[in-house]
Design a protein around this motif. Structure first.
Motif, PDB file in Angstrom:
ATOM      1  N   LYS A  16       0.627  -1.686   0.128  1.00  0.00           N
ATOM      2  CA  LYS A  16      -0.155  -0.268  -0.311  1.00  0.00           C
ATOM      3  C   LYS A  16       0.704   0.781  -0.598  1.00  0.00           C
ATOM      4  O   LYS A  16       0.238   2.091  -0.827  1.00  0.00           O
ATOM      5  N   PHE A  18      -1.315  -3.041  -3.375  1.00  0.00           N
ATOM      6  CA  PHE A  18      -2.094  -2.921  -2.520  1.00  0.00           C
ATOM      7  C   PHE A  18      -2.102  -3.875  -1.389  1.00  0.00           C
ATOM      8  O   PHE A  18      -1.083  -4.769  -0.873  1.00  0.00           O
ATOM      9  N   SER A  38      -3.720  -6.729  -0.059  1.00  0.00           N
ATOM     10  CA  SER A  38      -3.727  -8.518  -0.442  1.00  0.00           C
ATOM     11  C   SER A  38      -4.174  -7.931  -2.201  1.00  0.00           C
ATOM     12  O   SER A  38      -4.673  -7.487  -2.763  1.00  0.00           O
ATOM     13  N   GLU A  49      -7.585  -7.164  -2.558  1.00  0.00           N
ATOM     14  CA  GLU A  49      -7.996  -5.960  -2.735  1.00  0.00           C
ATOM     15  C   GLU A  49      -7.809  -5.723  -4.646  1.00  0.00           C
ATOM     16  O   GLU A  49      -8.353  -5.112  -4.713  1.00  0.00           O
ATOM     17  N   GLU A  98     -10.733  -6.485  -6.429  1.00  0.00           N
ATOM     18  CA  GLU A  98     -11.682  -5.696  -6.055  1.00  0.00           C
ATOM     19  C   GLU A  98     -11.138  -4.345  -7.661  1.00  0.00           C
ATOM     20  O   GLU A  98     -12.062  -3.710  -8.053  1.00  0.00           O
ATOM     21  N   ALA A  99      -9.530  -3.870  -7.511  1.00  0.00           N
ATOM     22  CA  ALA A  99      -9.943  -2.020  -8.173  1.00  0.00           C
ATOM     23  C   ALA A  99      -9.221  -3.218  -9.945  1.00  0.00           C
ATOM     24  O   ALA A  99      -9.446  -1.585 -10.475  1.00  0.00           O
TER      25      ALA A  99
END
Ligand SMILES: Nc1ncnc2c1ncn2[C@@H]1O[C@H](COP(=O)(O)OP(=O)(O)O)[C@@H](O)[C@H]1O
Ligand SMILES: O=C(CO)[C@@H](O)[C@@H](O)COP(=O)(O)O
Length: 557
Positions: free
Chosen positions: A490, A495, A497, A500, A503-504
């Protein structure tokens, strides 16, 4: 705001490709493919030109470095992105694609004294010459009641690390002795990039029978195969096994100079090609079967429970997505069967017609094959051109076409081959279901779904399930890039994980392939015939395929 990117590098069977992805929206910004200069060596060895035995398939490790040297700078240049905007790199590879190394990490085949020895080269995933070793491993593990066996469908493949390593010991004990390490090509490339020895939990788990709590198969078991094999793990498979999604290290100065990236850029622990595709098609929860369709097909699904059963090539905790058991099954040849037909068996007039219509041979055959209704060809095939990985795990089986007549047309055969691979996938879905897994949805990715719509409709009709298709051209490289973003973390703009990241970044196409009811009914009948023949020829009732193979290799069975 400065845009940030990651690079995924996918090492396939014939070529490697880099993909530069925008982390914020998952946009594929630039891609570059480097065909392997030496391709797949399955007939003769380079340098000496000596003939390779049946079922061998080797590669040149220098070709992997060539991909890095050519494809990474190319995507940077094409995208016009500055090196400080690239926060991570992830790679994925075919597996088990393994090689012996010396103490300095140099593949033995790159040393003058070993280069003319076939066992010094990279054994590609589809090197199938270690079936005798695989059979011994399986019989011994069964007899000893080894607990790891059940996690691999009760049979280890000749494609995997134990069988390939034991083949080296059996056939080239002097080379085995000389090898300081055996490594998956995936992990070797990461070692070249970072200077760190970090084995991936994914390659180790699926291909070298490593378990998060139990580790590798025991010394006692290995010793029972051959007393000299007992220290395989401590000596040749040594090195930390790091979890998928973690950082293997930072890019070395020399690799930074070679690629044009910054030294220290985060490099993710390596992934297997098919496994990297799962989050890339947004699958991070159970019930969704991912079909990674290319030269071969891998079938991957997540579950929150551990079950065992025939046809499961491997179940590995955290093997695909942390927090879930990841299951793998597969067909050792799919695109390769279609390629065989096009390259070896299509008559000249088909080539002419395709050229006249300005179509590729596959495209012309697809167009013609689409004219037939299910069942109308009168043909049925069994998809064992490269043996059976799932459900029978037997590399000695071979392909079958039934029902040929003087009227049979090339497009009918092509259609039959497409159907055969779909039946093979249905047999795998059945095996998963019988093991207690819930297969709700299908997600297709890899090179084939983008290239052949008829194939996808046949899969929907044969399985009776709707199929979603990846919205990425290079799904494996895309998944690898996602893992690169997770390795960066991050703080660097990446990210926390892989969930995540999915999702993006991940997505599927809006268009899906839906089963056509009338076709489903006919394919149900044809599938029954396929299963009957599959069991008759594959389970020992009629061993003709093995007898033919034995005759071919000079055996007297
Ligand atoms: N139009 C087509 N229809 C069916 N198969 C195809 C078509 N075009 C190429 N293929 C097959 O696709 C396979 C390559 O798939 P791909 O996913 O690109 O590679 P890999 O599996 O090496 O990553 C080859 O076996 C090739 O024969
Ligand atoms: O066996 C695996 C993964 O477990 C694959 O690497 C192997 O089937 C090769 O994949 P491709 O068909 O070349 O994409």
């Amino acid at each position: 705001m400065k845009r940030v990117y990651t690079i995924g590098v996918d090492f396939g069977t014939e070529s490697g490709r880099a993909l530069l992805v925008d982390i914020t929206n998952g946009q594929e910004v630039a891609t570059h493919v480097t065909p392997y200069p030496h391709g797949v060596m399955d007939e003769v060895l380079i340098h000496s030109g000596s003939k390779l035995e049946q079922d061998w398939a080797l590669q040149h490790p220098g070709d992997y470095l060539e991909v890095i040297r050519q494809s990474i700078p190319s995507v940077l240049a094409e995208a016009n992105v500055s090196p400080d905007q690239v926060i991570g790199i992830g790679i994925d590879f075919t597996a088990c694609t393994m090689m012996p190394l010396d103490a300095g990490g140099t593949p033995l085949c790159m040393l003058d004294e070993w280069r003319d020895h076939p066992h010094s080269w990279v054994k590609l995933w589809k090197h199938h010459a270690a079936q005798d070793e695989a059979s011994l491993i399986n019989e011994t593990a069964k007899r000893r009641g080894e607990t790891f066996l059940a996690r691999y469908g009760g049979k280890l493949s000749s494609e995997w690390m134990l069988a390939k390593s034991l083949q080296i010991l059996n056939e080239a004990p002097e080379l085995y002795e000389q090898a300081v390490l055996f490594m998956e090509a995936a992990d070797w490339v990461v070692m070249q990039l970072t200077g760190q020895l970090a084995r991936s939990s994914c390659t180790a788990g699926y291909k070298a029978n490593w378990h998060k709590r139990e580790g590798y198969p025991s010394r006692q078991f290995l010793q029972s195969l051959d007393p000299r094999f007992g220290d395989l793990v401590e000596k040749k498979l040594r090195g930390p096994v790091k979890p998928l999604g973690s950082k293997a290290g930072g890019l070395t100065e020399s690799m930074a100079a070679l690629t044009g990236l910054l030294p220290g850029t985060a490099v993710a622990v390596a992934n297997i090609d098919a496994h990297a595709m799962v989050p890339a098609v947004s699958v991070v929860t159970p019930g969704k079967l991912v079909l990674a369709m290319g030269t071969s097909t891998c079938h991957l699904i997540l579950s929150d429970k551990e079950v065992t059963g025939e046809g499961i090539c491997g179940v590995v905790e955290d093997g695909i997505i942390p927090g879930y058991y990841g299951y793998e099954a597969g067909q050792s040849a799919v695109g390769d069967i279609f390629a065989w037909y096009v390259d070896e068996a299509v008559p000249e007039y088909v080539r002419h017609k395709a050229a006249e219509e300005r179509l590729g041979i596959h495209e012309w055959l697809e167009k013609e094959a689409a004219q037939y209704a299910p069942g109308q060809t009168g043909l049925l095939a069994i998809d064992w051109w490269n043996g059976s990985r799932s459900v029978l795990m037997d590399a000695d089986l071979s392909g079958v076409i039934l029902g040929l007549t003087l009227q049979t047309k090339p497009a009918e055969i092509y259609r039959t081959l497409l159907e055969a691979t779909a039946f093979g996938t249905r047999a795998i879905i059945d095996a998963f279901t019988e093991s207690g897994m819930d297969v709700q949805e299908l997600y297709a990715c890899g090179g084939l779904p983008q290239r052949n719509r008829l194939l996808m409709q046949i899969y929907a009709d044969v399985t009776g399930k709707e199929i979603k298709v990846a919205d990425t051209v290079q799904t494996a490289a895309f998944g690898a890039a996602m893992f690169g973003a997770v390795a960066a973390g991050k703080e660097q703009g990446g990210f926390g994980s892989i969930v995540e990241a999915a999702e993006a970044m991940a997505r599927v196409r809006e268009e899906t392939f839906k089963p056509i009811e009338a076709n489903v009914r006919i394919y149900d009948r044809l599938y029954k015939e396929y299963k009957g023949l599959h069991d008759y020829l594959g389970r020992g009732e009629n061993g003709v395929l093995k007898r033919l193979k034995a005759l071919k290799s000079g055996g007297r069975q």
